[in-house]
Design a protein around this motif. Structure first.
Motif, mmCIF file in Angstrom:
data_model
loop_
_atom_site.group_PDB
_atom_site.id
_atom_site.type_symbol
_atom_site.label_atom_id
_atom_site.label_comp_id
_atom_site.label_asym_id
_atom_site.label_seq_id
_atom_site.Cartn_x
_atom_site.Cartn_y
_atom_site.Cartn_z
ATOM 1 N N GLY A 187 0.809 -1.211 0.000
ATOM 2 C CA GLY A 187 0.000 0.000 0.000
ATOM 3 C C GLY A 187 0.840 1.258 0.000
ATOM 4 O O GLY A 187 1.838 1.338 0.706
ATOM 5 N N LEU A 188 0.427 2.228 -0.813
ATOM 6 C CA LEU A 188 1.090 3.529 -0.855
ATOM 7 C C LEU A 188 0.280 4.542 -0.051
ATOM 8 O O LEU A 188 -0.942 4.599 -0.175
ATOM 9 C CB LEU A 188 1.165 4.046 -2.287
ATOM 10 C CG LEU A 188 2.244 3.503 -3.196
ATOM 11 C CD1 LEU A 188 2.044 4.031 -4.615
ATOM 12 C CD2 LEU A 188 3.619 3.864 -2.694
ATOM 13 N N PRO A 189 0.958 5.384 0.738
ATOM 14 C CA PRO A 189 0.249 6.434 1.453
ATOM 15 C C PRO A 189 -0.265 7.502 0.482
ATOM 16 O O PRO A 189 0.252 7.647 -0.629
ATOM 17 C CB PRO A 189 1.295 7.012 2.399
ATOM 18 C CG PRO A 189 2.601 6.558 1.908
ATOM 19 C CD PRO A 189 2.377 5.355 1.053
ATOM 20 N N GLU A 190 -1.262 8.237 0.896
ATOM 21 C CA GLU A 190 -1.847 9.295 0.060
ATOM 22 C C GLU A 190 -0.787 10.284 -0.409
ATOM 23 O O GLU A 190 -0.797 10.716 -1.553
ATOM 24 C CB GLU A 190 -2.953 10.025 0.828
ATOM 25 C CG GLU A 190 -3.724 11.020 -0.015
ATOM 26 C CD GLU A 190 -4.543 10.371 -1.122
ATOM 27 O OE1 GLU A 190 -4.478 10.852 -2.265
ATOM 28 O OE2 GLU A 190 -5.243 9.391 -0.840
ATOM 29 N N LYS A 191 0.158 10.615 0.471
ATOM 30 C CA LYS A 191 1.195 11.586 0.105
ATOM 31 C C LYS A 191 2.093 11.072 -1.019
ATOM 32 O O LYS A 191 2.813 11.846 -1.637
ATOM 33 C CB LYS A 191 2.031 11.981 1.317
ATOM 34 C CG LYS A 191 2.870 10.847 1.881
ATOM 35 C CD LYS A 191 3.631 11.282 3.106
ATOM 36 C CE LYS A 191 4.437 10.108 3.651
ATOM 37 N NZ LYS A 191 5.106 10.420 4.875
#
Length: 90
Positions: A24-28
């Motif tokens: 998973g990638l963070p929103e930032k």
């Protein structure tokens, strides 16, 4: 031709990634999702914060096999604890 991306994660989320087979990638980091494509490799480095065993080490090279999708619920251990989505792109 595959590209390699260095990504950091905590040990708990790394173990979850290996167990569930997702990353998973963070929103930032949403701009990264536009750059990382199927066939690319993610080189995983474990951060030292709250680490017990794999601290400060490279632990895996993961191959991206699909397109990014947006998560609609908390999936990662720290997301579940906080009751909110921290890594919306998986």
């Amino acid at each position: 031709m595959a590209r390699y991306w260095l990504l950091m994660m905590n040990e708990e989320n790394y173990r979850h990634t290996i167990e569930k087979g997702i990353y998973g990638l963070p929103e930032k980091s949403s701009k990264l999702k536009e750059l990382i494509e199927p066939g690319d490799r993610l080189v995983v480095y474990i951060t030292k914060k709250e680490c017990r065993e794999l601290c400060g080490s490279f632990t895996a090279i993961l191959e991206v096999i699909g397109e990014w999708r947006k998560s609609s619920k908390p999936l990662w251990p720290d997301e579940v604890r906080e009751g909110r989505i921290l890594y919306p792109w998986c």
